[in-house]
Design a protein around this motif. Structure first.
Motif, PDB file in Angstrom:
ATOM      1  N   ILE A 109      -4.712  10.318   5.378  1.00  0.00           N
ATOM      2  CA  ILE A 109      -3.602   9.452   4.979  1.00  0.00           C
ATOM      3  C   ILE A 109      -2.848   8.948   6.207  1.00  0.00           C
ATOM      4  CG2 ILE A 109      -1.363   9.427   3.798  1.00  0.00           C
ATOM      5  CD1 ILE A 109      -2.624  11.284   1.701  1.00  0.00           C
ATOM      6  N   MET A 158      -1.101   9.589  -2.007  1.00  0.00           N
ATOM      7  CA  MET A 158      -0.077  10.625  -1.934  1.00  0.00           C
ATOM      8  C   MET A 158       0.055  11.342  -3.278  1.00  0.00           C
ATOM      9  SD  MET A 158       1.046  10.704   1.142  1.00  0.00           S
ATOM     10  CE  MET A 158       2.639  11.476   1.140  1.00  0.00           C
ATOM     11  N   HIS A 209      -5.115   6.400   7.964  1.00  0.00           N
ATOM     12  CA  HIS A 209      -5.157   5.204   7.113  1.00  0.00           C
ATOM     13  C   HIS A 209      -3.893   4.372   7.286  1.00  0.00           C
ATOM     14  CE1 HIS A 209      -4.167   3.306   3.191  1.00  0.00           C
ATOM     15  NE2 HIS A 209      -5.447   2.993   3.181  1.00  0.00           N
ATOM     16  N   THR A 210      -2.750   5.021   7.287  1.00  0.00           N
ATOM     17  CA  THR A 210      -1.475   4.313   7.415  1.00  0.00           C
ATOM     18  C   THR A 210      -1.324   3.677   8.796  1.00  0.00           C
ATOM     19  OG1 THR A 210      -0.513   5.870   5.845  1.00  0.00           O
ATOM     20  CG2 THR A 210       1.016   4.576   7.178  1.00  0.00           C
ATOM     21  N   ASP A 234      -2.085   1.657  -2.396  1.00  0.00           N
ATOM     22  CA  ASP A 234      -3.174   2.592  -2.132  1.00  0.00           C
ATOM     23  C   ASP A 234      -2.647   3.892  -1.522  1.00  0.00           C
ATOM     24  OD1 ASP A 234      -5.920   3.255  -2.167  1.00  0.00           O
ATOM     25  OD2 ASP A 234      -6.076   2.777  -0.029  1.00  0.00           O
ATOM     26  N   THR A 235      -1.707   3.778  -0.586  1.00  0.00           N
ATOM     27  CA  THR A 235      -1.128   4.978   0.034  1.00  0.00           C
ATOM     28  C   THR A 235      -0.338   5.784  -0.996  1.00  0.00           C
ATOM     29  OG1 THR A 235      -0.998   3.829   2.153  1.00  0.00           O
ATOM     30  CG2 THR A 235       0.326   5.805   1.914  1.00  0.00           C
ATOM     31  N   GLN A 236       0.398   5.102  -1.867  1.00  0.00           N
ATOM     32  CA  GLN A 236       1.126   5.808  -2.921  1.00  0.00           C
ATOM     33  C   GLN A 236       0.165   6.553  -3.849  1.00  0.00           C
ATOM     34  OE1 GLN A 236       3.354   2.641  -4.742  1.00  0.00           O
ATOM     35  NE2 GLN A 236       5.110   2.919  -3.371  1.00  0.00           N
ATOM     36  N   GLN A 271      -2.674  13.827  -3.539  1.00  0.00           N
ATOM     37  CA  GLN A 271      -2.683  14.793  -2.441  1.00  0.00           C
ATOM     38  C   GLN A 271      -2.402  16.210  -2.932  1.00  0.00           C
ATOM     39  OE1 GLN A 271       0.198  14.106   0.574  1.00  0.00           O
ATOM     40  NE2 GLN A 271      -0.649  15.607   1.955  1.00  0.00           N
ATOM     41  N   MET A 309      -2.066  -2.009   0.561  1.00  0.00           N
ATOM     42  CA  MET A 309      -2.021  -0.780   1.356  1.00  0.00           C
ATOM     43  C   MET A 309      -0.905   0.148   0.888  1.00  0.00           C
ATOM     44  SD  MET A 309      -4.440  -0.491   3.502  1.00  0.00           S
ATOM     45  CE  MET A 309      -5.517  -1.260   2.312  1.00  0.00           C
TER      46      MET A 309
END
Length: 82
Positions: free
Chosen positions: A53, A39, A56-57, A34-36, A42, A31
């Motif tokens: 985002i 971003m 999701h977080t 994936d978030t990085q 973005q 996670m």
């Protein structure tokens, strides 16, 4: 026989707790990566992606907390009163 079943149940709960904790750590790592990645992309996709985002977080954190709680409860090995 009941003692043997109790010992097996204890070992199974411990093994399950350890596997849940390792799975949660892997989930958290995925996670974060994936978030990085989201971003990083973005900048090229403005607008709705910020809301996605955030959602999701929040969902990932909630699932991680529930999973860690389940793993710790399995590892504590406290029996419920009958």
């Amino acid at each position: 026989m009941a003692r043997h079943e109790g010992l097996m149940n204890s070992k199974l709960r411990f093994a399950s707790g350890v596997s849940v904790l390792f799975t949660t750590l892997a989930f958290g790592h995925i996670m974060i990566k994936d978030t990085q990645r989201m971003m990083g992309h973005q900048e090229s996709h403005q607008g709705d992606s910020q809301l996605f985002i955030v959602a999701h977080t929040i969902i990932a954190i909630a699932l991680g907390i529930l999973s860690l709680t389940g793993g710790f409860l399995l590892l504590r090995n406290r029996r419920r009163p009958a």
